[in-house]
Enzyme design. Structure first.
Site, PDB file in Angstrom:
ATOM      1  N   SER A  28      -2.144  -7.552  -3.216  1.00  0.00           N
ATOM      2  CA  SER A  28      -3.295  -6.690  -3.473  1.00  0.00           C
ATOM      3  C   SER A  28      -2.837  -5.441  -4.207  1.00  0.00           C
ATOM      4  O   SER A  28      -1.746  -5.435  -4.804  1.00  0.00           O
ATOM      5  CB  SER A  28      -3.988  -6.341  -2.149  1.00  0.00           C
ATOM      6  OG  SER A  28      -5.240  -5.739  -2.386  1.00  0.00           O
ATOM      7  N   ASN A  29      -3.634  -4.404  -4.225  1.00  0.00           N
ATOM      8  CA  ASN A  29      -3.270  -3.154  -4.894  1.00  0.00           C
ATOM      9  C   ASN A  29      -3.927  -1.990  -4.167  1.00  0.00           C
ATOM     10  O   ASN A  29      -4.670  -2.184  -3.205  1.00  0.00           O
ATOM     11  CB  ASN A  29      -3.672  -3.202  -6.376  1.00  0.00           C
ATOM     12  CG  ASN A  29      -5.168  -3.418  -6.533  1.00  0.00           C
ATOM     13  OD1 ASN A  29      -5.970  -2.576  -6.183  1.00  0.00           O
ATOM     14  ND2 ASN A  29      -5.544  -4.597  -7.036  1.00  0.00           N
ATOM     15  N   HIS A  30      -3.682  -0.775  -4.666  1.00  0.00           N
ATOM     16  CA  HIS A  30      -4.095   0.439  -3.947  1.00  0.00           C
ATOM     17  C   HIS A  30      -5.497   0.935  -4.296  1.00  0.00           C
ATOM     18  O   HIS A  30      -5.844   2.055  -3.943  1.00  0.00           O
ATOM     19  CB  HIS A  30      -3.105   1.571  -4.218  1.00  0.00           C
ATOM     20  CG  HIS A  30      -1.855   1.462  -3.400  1.00  0.00           C
ATOM     21  ND1 HIS A  30      -1.867   1.482  -2.029  1.00  0.00           N
ATOM     22  CD2 HIS A  30      -0.560   1.321  -3.762  1.00  0.00           C
ATOM     23  CE1 HIS A  30      -0.627   1.360  -1.579  1.00  0.00           C
ATOM     24  NE2 HIS A  30       0.183   1.255  -2.615  1.00  0.00           N
ATOM     25  N   ALA A  94     -10.462  -3.458  -9.189  1.00  0.00           N
ATOM     26  CA  ALA A  94      -9.077  -3.688  -9.605  1.00  0.00           C
ATOM     27  C   ALA A  94      -8.713  -5.099  -9.136  1.00  0.00           C
ATOM     28  O   ALA A  94      -8.174  -5.302  -8.048  1.00  0.00           O
ATOM     29  CB  ALA A  94      -8.158  -2.646  -8.984  1.00  0.00           C
TER      30      ALA A  94
END
Ligand code: CTP
Length: 216
Positions: A28-30, A94
């Protein structure tokens, strides 16, 4: 407040996606989801019917917005397609560009299966898919986001062409923006590139909602 988006359906993606490796791990990402949620709220405040398709975030569902919760990019695309038709599509999520090719059904044990090499496959590009829909089923205004550390305007213009969308809202992330409170923004349209002053995500959202209402 004037209901300048009354009777319009605005569809927004927000937040990260989460791509399973096994039942306990993911890629995943922030992304905090804050910009996408702010845009959903701003469009609803102008009277739009808003559908927000959101990956996992810590944010409460915005009042007056239909929020659909998803995890993976493929789920997000399916939820977006199920929510069409829309007058406006705004891709703020995102999305993880890649996912593990074969998520394991059981927790991977590092003595048996090493994560040192994890085969990945490309996820669908939700923005490009929606922008490329046939006339009549494509939202009249398709807006993408870009995050760049350098050559922001040139890269955003190239991204607009590549994705087939109408506008790109480009964030200069040479400071810290993802998850931060302020965005320095360039709006790239077919006509020009507008530089907006560095400002909070709610102000960016309100300005974008006003621009959308003026364009429709
Ligand atoms: N996007 C999407 N589906 C994907 C990937 C991106 O809808 N699978 C959308 C995002 O919501 C955003 C825009 O496309 O509107 C961002 O484009 P992307 O190519 O992901 O930008 P970057 O992550 O900055 O990648 P690059 O390194 O190509 O600049």
């Amino acid at each position: 407040m004037a209901e300048t988006l009354k009777d319009r359906h605005v569809l927004v993606t927000a937040g990260p996606t989460r791509e399973p490796i096994d039942p306990v791990r993911f890629i995943s990402n922030h992304s905090s989801g804050r910009q996408g949620y702010a845009i959903a709220r701003a469009c609803a405040a102008l009277g739009a019917r808003v559908t927000l398709v959101a990956g996992p975030t810590a944010l409460p569902d915005p009042a007056g917005v239909r929020t659909v919760h998803v995890e993976t990019a493929r789920d997000m695309l399916a939820a977006v397609e199920a929510a069409l038709p829309a007058d406006v599509f705004i891709a703020v999520a995102a999305v993880a560009d890649w996912r593990p090719a074969q998520p394991a059904g059981r927790k991977l044990k590092l003595d048996k299966a090493s994560l040192a090499s994890l085969p990945l496959v490309e996820n669908p590009d939700i923005l490009k898919t929606v922008a490329g829909r046939p006339p009549g089923t494509r939202p009249g205004l398709v807006i993408g986001f870009a995050a760049e550390t350098h050559d922001v305007e040139a890269l955003a213009k190239a991204k607009r062409e590549r994705k087939g969308c109408d506008w790109i809202l480009a964030n200069d992330v040479s400071g810290d923006v993802m998850g931060g409170a302020e965005n320095a923004v360039i709006l790239v349209t077919p006509a020009n590139a507008e530089h907006w002053n560095r400002t909070g995500k709610d102000a960016v959202a309100r300005r974008l909602a006003d621009r959308i209402a003026a364009a429709l």
